[in-house]
Motif scaffolding. Structure first.
Motif, PDB file in Angstrom:
ATOM      1  N   SER A   1       1.608   6.554  -6.864  1.00 47.95           N
ATOM      2  CA  SER A   1       0.514   7.433  -7.283  1.00 47.95           C
ATOM      3  C   SER A   1       0.896   8.893  -7.066  1.00 47.95           C
ATOM      4  O   SER A   1       0.499   9.760  -7.827  1.00 47.95           O
ATOM      5  N   ILE A   2       1.676   9.177  -6.050  1.00 43.44           N
ATOM      6  CA  ILE A   2       2.133  10.549  -5.820  1.00 43.44           C
ATOM      7  C   ILE A   2       3.102  10.948  -6.922  1.00 43.44           C
ATOM      8  O   ILE A   2       3.045  12.061  -7.445  1.00 43.44           O
TER       9      ILE A   2
ATOM     10  N   GLU B   1       0.831  -1.206   0.000  1.00 44.07           N
ATOM     11  CA  GLU B   1       0.000   0.000   0.000  1.00 44.07           C
ATOM     12  C   GLU B   1       0.864   1.254   0.000  1.00 44.07           C
ATOM     13  O   GLU B   1       0.566   2.219  -0.708  1.00 44.07           O
ATOM     14  N   GLN B   2       1.948   1.236   0.778  1.00 45.48           N
ATOM     15  CA  GLN B   2       2.839   2.392   0.812  1.00 45.48           C
ATOM     16  C   GLN B   2       3.503   2.590  -0.544  1.00 45.48           C
ATOM     17  O   GLN B   2       3.650   3.723  -1.009  1.00 45.48           O
ATOM     18  N   GLN B   3       3.893   1.495  -1.193  1.00 52.35           N
ATOM     19  CA  GLN B   3       4.494   1.612  -2.512  1.00 52.35           C
ATOM     20  C   GLN B   3       3.487   2.184  -3.504  1.00 52.35           C
ATOM     21  O   GLN B   3       3.830   3.015  -4.338  1.00 52.35           O
ATOM     22  N   GLN B   4       2.247   1.714  -3.440  1.00 52.36           N
ATOM     23  CA  GLN B   4       1.221   2.221  -4.344  1.00 52.36           C
ATOM     24  C   GLN B   4       0.987   3.711  -4.115  1.00 52.36           C
ATOM     25  O   GLN B   4       0.813   4.476  -5.059  1.00 52.36           O
ATOM     26  N   GLU B   5       0.987   4.136  -2.849  1.00 48.67           N
ATOM     27  CA  GLU B   5       0.803   5.549  -2.564  1.00 48.67           C
ATOM     28  C   GLU B   5       1.962   6.367  -3.119  1.00 48.67           C
ATOM     29  O   GLU B   5       1.767   7.442  -3.686  1.00 48.67           O
ATOM     30  N   LYS B   6       3.181   5.869  -2.966  1.00 53.48           N
ATOM     31  CA  LYS B   6       4.345   6.583  -3.471  1.00 53.48           C
ATOM     32  C   LYS B   6       4.305   6.698  -4.985  1.00 53.48           C
ATOM     33  O   LYS B   6       4.594   7.740  -5.547  1.00 53.48           O
TER      34      LYS B   6
END
Length: 135
Positions: free
Chosen positions: A86-87, A79-84
């Motif tokens: 997407s940012i 999830e953290q990788q996906q957020e990074k």
């Protein structure tokens, strides 16, 4: 004297039989009392354990499975990788916000005469929907 001997032996036999019967009954009564005492002791021990559990509760903490923790950590990591990502992929929203702030600040800085209706719209935009006129 033979009669006396016979009578004596007969009394001895009867007394021996009565004594044996008495000893048998006493033995059975003792066995019953021992069994009853054993059951009472078991019941007392059971009630003492229940009382101890109530007065001194034992709190047992269970550890989470290490596999479950690994799965949770992997989910959080993905999830953290996906957020990074997407940012990194979508940097436009901060720019849009900055542009909106520049536009509103430039409208506010203009003279009130030239602003006219636009100034009212900007003021309504800044103060929120509560300031909109109700029809």
């Amino acid at each position: 004297m033979a009669l006396l001997q016979t009578l004596k032996s007969l009394v001895n036999q009867r007394l021996s039989a009565a004594a044996e019967e008495i000893l048998g009954v006493v033995g059975r009564i003792l066995t019953e009392y021992e069994d009853e005492a054993f059951h009472i002791k078991q019941e007392t021990d059971r009630q003492r354990r229940l009382l101890d559990m109530v007065l001194q509760p034992i709190v047992k903490l269970h550890r989470a499975d290490s596999i479950h923790l690994l799965v949770c950590k992997e989910e959080v990591f993905t999830e953290q990788q996906q957020e990074k990502t997407s940012i990194k992929e979508d940097p436009e929203p901060p720019q849009i916000k900055e542009e909106q702030e520049k536009i509103t600040s430039s409208l506010i800085k203009e003279e009130p005469e030239s602003v006219g209706v636009q100034g009212e719209v900007v003021n309504m935009y800044q103060s929120g929907p509560e300031s909109l006129p109700k029809d």
